[in-house]
Design a protein around this motif. Structure first.
Motif, PDB file in Angstrom:
ATOM      1  N   SER A 129     -10.909   3.457   9.942  1.00 27.70           N
ATOM      2  CA  SER A 129     -10.987   3.931   8.084  1.00 27.70           C
ATOM      3  C   SER A 129     -11.474   4.919   7.993  1.00 27.70           C
ATOM      4  O   SER A 129     -11.424   5.074   6.229  1.00 27.70           O
ATOM      5  CB  SER A 129     -11.391   2.289   7.753  1.00 27.70           C
ATOM      6  OG  SER A 129     -12.432   1.904   8.865  1.00 27.70           O
TER       7      SER A 129
ATOM      8  N   HIS B 279      -3.768   8.908   6.428  1.00 19.11           N
ATOM      9  CA  HIS B 279      -3.912   8.024   5.601  1.00 19.11           C
ATOM     10  C   HIS B 279      -3.190   6.475   5.783  1.00 19.11           C
ATOM     11  O   HIS B 279      -3.972   6.458   6.029  1.00 19.11           O
ATOM     12  CB  HIS B 279      -4.386   8.267   3.983  1.00 19.11           C
ATOM     13  CG  HIS B 279      -4.483   7.344   3.594  1.00 19.11           C
ATOM     14  ND1 HIS B 279      -5.464   6.632   3.237  1.00 19.11           N
ATOM     15  CD2 HIS B 279      -3.795   6.705   2.194  1.00 19.11           C
ATOM     16  CE1 HIS B 279      -5.909   6.160   2.686  1.00 19.11           C
ATOM     17  NE2 HIS B 279      -4.748   6.208   1.879  1.00 19.11           N
TER      18      HIS B 279
ATOM     19  N   SER C   1      -9.015   7.803   7.845  1.00 21.98           N
ATOM     20  CA  SER C   1      -7.590   7.193   6.604  1.00 21.98           C
ATOM     21  C   SER C   1      -8.783   7.875   5.728  1.00 21.98           C
ATOM     22  O   SER C   1      -8.301   8.701   4.697  1.00 21.98           O
ATOM     23  CB  SER C   1      -7.504   6.446   6.868  1.00 21.98           C
ATOM     24  OG  SER C   1      -6.895   5.871   5.858  1.00 21.98           O
TER      25      SER C   1
ATOM     26  N   HIS D 141      -4.795   3.957   8.183  1.00 28.61           N
ATOM     27  CA  HIS D 141      -5.416   2.856   6.665  1.00 28.61           C
ATOM     28  C   HIS D 141      -5.271   1.287   7.496  1.00 28.61           C
ATOM     29  O   HIS D 141      -4.380   1.078   8.223  1.00 28.61           O
ATOM     30  CB  HIS D 141      -4.797   2.767   5.944  1.00 28.61           C
ATOM     31  CG  HIS D 141      -4.950   1.886   4.967  1.00 28.61           C
ATOM     32  ND1 HIS D 141      -6.160   2.230   3.705  1.00 28.61           N
ATOM     33  CD2 HIS D 141      -4.578   0.722   4.099  1.00 28.61           C
ATOM     34  CE1 HIS D 141      -5.944   1.310   3.412  1.00 28.61           C
ATOM     35  NE2 HIS D 141      -5.299   0.275   3.034  1.00 28.61           N
TER      36      HIS D 141
ATOM     37  N   SER E  70      -7.630  10.986   2.577  1.00 31.60           N
ATOM     38  CA  SER E  70      -6.764  10.726   1.102  1.00 31.60           C
ATOM     39  C   SER E  70      -8.233  11.776  -0.226  1.00 31.60           C
ATOM     40  O   SER E  70      -7.585  12.165  -0.535  1.00 31.60           O
ATOM     41  CB  SER E  70      -6.727   9.223   0.678  1.00 31.60           C
ATOM     42  OG  SER E  70      -8.400   8.828   0.771  1.00 31.60           O
TER      43      SER E  70
ATOM     44  N   TYR F 128      -4.366  -1.978   7.146  1.00 28.69           N
ATOM     45  CA  TYR F 128      -3.549  -2.627   6.533  1.00 28.69           C
ATOM     46  C   TYR F 128      -3.649  -4.587   5.912  1.00 28.69           C
ATOM     47  O   TYR F 128      -3.611  -4.737   4.976  1.00 28.69           O
ATOM     48  CB  TYR F 128      -2.318  -2.508   6.898  1.00 28.69           C
ATOM     49  CG  TYR F 128      -2.058  -1.317   6.714  1.00 28.69           C
ATOM     50  CD1 TYR F 128      -1.115  -1.119   5.551  1.00 28.69           C
ATOM     51  CD2 TYR F 128      -1.612  -0.307   7.934  1.00 28.69           C
ATOM     52  CE1 TYR F 128      -0.593   0.177   4.999  1.00 28.69           C
ATOM     53  CE2 TYR F 128      -1.156   1.276   7.549  1.00 28.69           C
ATOM     54  CZ  TYR F 128      -0.723   1.293   6.335  1.00 28.69           C
ATOM     55  OH  TYR F 128       0.051   2.352   6.337  1.00 28.69           O
TER      56      TYR F 128
ATOM     57  N   TYR G 288       0.851  -1.394  -0.172  1.00 27.99           N
ATOM     58  CA  TYR G 288       0.485   0.088  -0.212  1.00 27.99           C
ATOM     59  C   TYR G 288       0.513   1.722   0.338  1.00 27.99           C
ATOM     60  O   TYR G 288       0.616   2.132  -0.429  1.00 27.99           O
ATOM     61  CB  TYR G 288      -1.115  -0.010   0.920  1.00 27.99           C
ATOM     62  CG  TYR G 288      -2.085   1.256   1.032  1.00 27.99           C
ATOM     63  CD1 TYR G 288      -3.101   0.644  -0.091  1.00 27.99           C
ATOM     64  CD2 TYR G 288      -2.290   2.162   1.682  1.00 27.99           C
ATOM     65  CE1 TYR G 288      -4.190   1.713  -0.305  1.00 27.99           C
ATOM     66  CE2 TYR G 288      -3.434   3.039   1.593  1.00 27.99           C
ATOM     67  CZ  TYR G 288      -4.836   2.632   0.622  1.00 27.99           C
ATOM     68  OH  TYR G 288      -5.045   3.828   0.424  1.00 27.99           O
TER      69      TYR G 288
END
Length: 301
Positions: A182, A158, A185, A162, A189, A164, A63
């Motif tokens: 989330s 972000h 995040s 995030h 973005s 992951y 990512y």
């Protein structure tokens, strides 16, 4: 004849008393030798394998490469190296490729659900094209230095928040709700994409850049999750190719940035797992009868 001392009674056997006060004949802080028989050491400590931890870290580096590619596309677009036509073709190619991957890897993706996705994306693209003039003039009164500082800060937020692990990603047909982190995040973005798009030279640039950014930030985690569920070997191969492509794109952009990003990938993939394994050796956990009691209710009809 057995001798008995008047006024002295034999002590009863010691036992643990939670609520009942002191036992006669024993001090309040007395513990029997049998008290430590139920002691358990490192009962909840997870034994980690170096190879498994390194494989899990691939999701993070993957990512990071995706976000780095988005930043590279932003940079090349701001420098007028990528025009709006090329970026529009890239958007269409990514959209087709993403749906192709979902068709091949997702198990619950039906034609009805796919048509629903296409209708939602068409409405989304129409709304984005209508709002492009607003994004184009949104930050005209703000200095560019403030825009870049805020964009970098939002991208850091972000990446930090995030998911992951992919636990909040909704595969096709699922109904689970994303968490607060989330959502923060994702919103960070999107705001970063709007700030960058507001510095582009034309409205079509704004539309194509926003479409590219939202495709990546909204669509890429789902595609990566489906690939990982379908085949972990394919996931590793795709991640390795993605790292090579990202490094090749960053290299002509800035040599020092290339070295720093390559060092970051090595640090996350190899150094961090090694540290985690070494730290586990110093983890020491003791459980026993002194721990907080867990109530168990036996409900019978």
């Amino acid at each position: 004849m057995e001798n008995k001392v008047e006024g002295i009674l034999p002590r009863s056997k010691w036992k643990k008393v939670a609520y009942g006060g002191m036992q006669r004949g024993y001090d309040d802080n007395y513990t029997d030798d049998s008290f430590l028989e139920d002691m358990v050491m490192n009962a909840n400590v997870v034994k980690r394998d170096m190879t498994k931890v390194m494989r899990d870290s691939v999701s993070i580096t993957q990512y990071l490469c995706i976000v780095a590619l988005v930043v590279c596309v932003w940079t090349y677009t701001l420098w007028s190296i990528i025009d709006e036509t090329s970026l529009l073709l890239l958007d269409v190619g990514l959209l087709v490729l993403g749906f192709l991957v979902l068709l091949l890897t997702a198990q619950k993706l039906s034609l009805q659900l796919l048509s629903k996705y296409l209708i939602n994306i068409s409405f989304f693209m129409s709304g984005l094209y209508i709002l492009a003039p607003i994004y184009y003039t949104l930050t005209t009164s703000i200095s560019s230095d403030s825009i870049w500082a805020l964009t970098v800060s939002l991208l850091i937020v972000h990446l930090f928040l995030h998911d992951y692990s992919g636990s909040t990603i909704r595969p096709p047909g699922a109904l689970n709700n994303p968490t607060l982190t989330s959502n923060i995040s994702l919103n960070a973005s999107i705001v970063a994409s709007v700030l960058v798009a507001s510095r582009l030279p034309s409205r079509l640039h704004v539309f194509t850049t926003m479409l590219f950014s939202l495709q990546v930030f909204l669509f890429a985690p789902l595609v990566m999750h489906c690939i990982k569920k379908y085949s972990f070997k394919l996931h590793l191969l795709f991640s390795f190719v993605l790292m090579i492509v990202t490094l090749c794109i960053i290299f002509p952009l800035h040599r020092l940035l290339f070295v720093l990003f390559f060092g970051l990938l090595v640090f996350i993939t190899f150094v961090c797992p090694y540290w985690l394994i070494k730290i586990q050796e110093y983890k020491f956990e003791i459980n026993g009868p002194w721990d907080e009691a867990k109530l168990c209710f036996d409900i019978t009809e």
